[in-house]
Write an enzyme that holds these catalytic residues in place. Structure first.
Site, short mmCIF file in Angstrom:
data_model
loop_
_atom_site.label_atom_id
_atom_site.label_comp_id
_atom_site.label_asym_id
_atom_site.label_seq_id
_atom_site.Cartn_x
_atom_site.Cartn_y
_atom_site.Cartn_z
N LYS A 63 7.60 0.09 0.83
CA LYS A 63 7.59 1.34 1.53
C LYS A 63 9.38 1.37 2.60
O LYS A 63 9.36 0.51 2.47
CB LYS A 63 6.58 1.86 2.74
CG LYS A 63 5.96 0.30 3.49
CD LYS A 63 6.81 -0.30 4.27
CE LYS A 63 7.53 0.06 5.26
NZ LYS A 63 8.25 -0.86 6.04
N TYR A 79 4.30 3.82 9.44
CA TYR A 79 3.05 3.01 9.76
C TYR A 79 1.68 4.09 10.43
O TYR A 79 0.76 4.46 10.25
CB TYR A 79 2.69 1.65 10.52
CG TYR A 79 3.55 0.46 9.53
CD1 TYR A 79 2.23 0.34 8.89
CD2 TYR A 79 4.54 0.41 9.28
CE1 TYR A 79 2.78 -1.05 7.82
CE2 TYR A 79 5.22 -0.64 8.14
CZ TYR A 79 4.57 -1.35 7.68
OH TYR A 79 5.39 -1.98 6.83
#
Ligand code: NAD
Length: 378
Positions: free
Chosen positions: A143, A228
């Site tokens: 990510k 996140y």
């Protein structure tokens, strides 16, 4: 449904599965011999993984794979010959499975590699993923999957055209306490969800690092840590947001140059009426908390996304699920997804990565315009 329909459906499924057999059998030519009792005693077929980018997170993944039941490190890709030598020796990867950024397309002819795990700076992900896909190997990408939705879409398309799978390193999607909160939410324990708060940040050090260079990071804290909160809002609330508003503040324009966000607060609205309020920052410590409240109860994860142990509680008491090294669990589960077609509770595929990138694009647009952005995540 008539018998004919049923038969046609059955035949279509048979043809579809037959179509993938050649790909699986060629990329997994050695997997059969890795079954328990034959070589290393791992459970089920083994996913043979090459790591691309031998930096700090790759080292954590390499070490985690040593205790994985289903994934094994079989290849290395790096631009630094000394690292290839050192890691090859440490992790037992033979010289013929070590590549550099110029020649790694040759993994196409390496039968001992099923998937490449890309762990390089963010702006490199797109092109590297496309090359891996074209070499016929599954892609696992860290990510953020890419630095904007357009690039993310290119990756999804390339993997689909090459007939390989694309997964994103969303390790929290396999974390036991996180999954327990999701189970409770699905069981209705919290009632209708009303509010989520995601606080994600840390005070970043060395101003010379790639994370503060837009050309390599693609942005700032949002790309690295704010993601996140975005991703967490979606899996905690269990809906896709339909709008976003966002505000940016910058206290250090020297360290956080143009295009590198220091602190962004953002809000998400969901179809049910639930709202999320989130903070992404590179300027404050002690920020790793998810809180969610519904009509009947609440959940808190604190810390929520660090390497663990994750701690948490709900209105019913402390969460007691055991800590397992996130990256070990992730690699075991990803082997199941790639080799057995397993479906995870929370998706980790390219479509999932793309949703977060669309939200990031919208957050930056909201900061730039001061206006609420509508989201269509499908
Ligand atoms: P790092 O700086 O420790 O490692 C990056 C590696 O990429 C280095 O080995 C570097 O040599 C290599 N590299 C290749 N080409 C490069 C280039 N042109 N410029 C600079 N470096 C180059 O970084 P990291 O912390 O390992 O992060 C790598 C990726 O992993 C990022 O996308 C990051 O977001 C992600 N990450 C994910 C987690 C997680 O918990 N899922 C944690 C940390 C990092």
């Amino acid at each position: 449904m008539t018998i004919d329909h049923l038969r046609r459906n059955f035949l279509q499924k048979l043809v579809a599965s037959a179509a993938v057999v050649p790909m699986l059998s060629s990329t997994n030519a050695f997997a059969q011999s890795d079954r328990p009792g034959t070589t290393d005693g791992r459970q089920g077929a083994t996913l043979r993984v090459a790591l691309m980018g031998l930096g700090s997170y790759a080292e954590r993944v390499a070490e985690a794979m040593q205790s994985s039941k289903r994934a094994r490190l079989t290849g290395l890709i790096s631009g630094t010959p000394s690292k290839l030598q050192e890691w090859g020796t440490k992790f037992g990867v033979a010289e013929k499975h070590r590549y550099n950024y110029e020649n790694f397309d040759r993994i196409k002819d390496d039968p001992d590699i099923d998937a490449v795990y890309i762990i390089t700076p963010n702006t490199l992900h797109r092109d590297q993923a496309i090359r891996v896909a074209r070499a016929g190997k599954h892609v696992i990408c860290e990510k953020p999957m890419a630095v904007n939705a357009r690039e993310g879409q290119d990756m999804v398309d390339a993997c689909s055209e090459a007939g390989v799978k694309l997964l994103v390193g969303y390790r929290m999607h396999f974390e036991p306490k996180t999954l327990e909160v999701i189970r409770m939410r699905k069981a209705g324990d919290f009632g209708s969800i009303r509010f989520f708060q995601g606080l994600c940040g840390f005070r970043i050090g060395d101003p010379g690092q790639w994370r503060l260079d837009k050309a390599l990071a693609g942005g700032g804290a949002m790309m690295d840590i704010g993601i996140y909160a975005i991703n967490g809002a979606r899996y905690m609330v269990g809906e896709e947001p339909v709008w976003v508003t966002a505000q940016e503040t910058k206290t250090d324009p020297v360290k956080f140059k143009q295009g590198v966000d220091e602190t962004i607060q953002f809000q998400l609205g969901f179809p049910s009426g639930a709202v999320a309020s989130c903070l992404s920052t590179y300027q404050m410590n002690h920020l790793d908390r998810f809180f969610m409240t519904g009509e009947k109860g609440f959940a808190e994860l604190l810390p929520a996304t660090g390497y663990g142990p994750i701690e948490g509680r709900t209105h019913k008491g402390e969460l007691t699920q055991p800590h397992v090294m996130h990256q070990t669990l992730q690699m075991d589960e990803m082997a199941g997804i790639l080799l057995d077609g397993n479906t995870p509770v929370v998706p980790v595929d390219g479509a999932e990565g793309l949703k977060d990138l669309k939200i990031i694009d919208a957050i930056y647009a909201a900061c730039a315009t001061g206006r609420r952005q509508e989201l269509r995540l499908g």
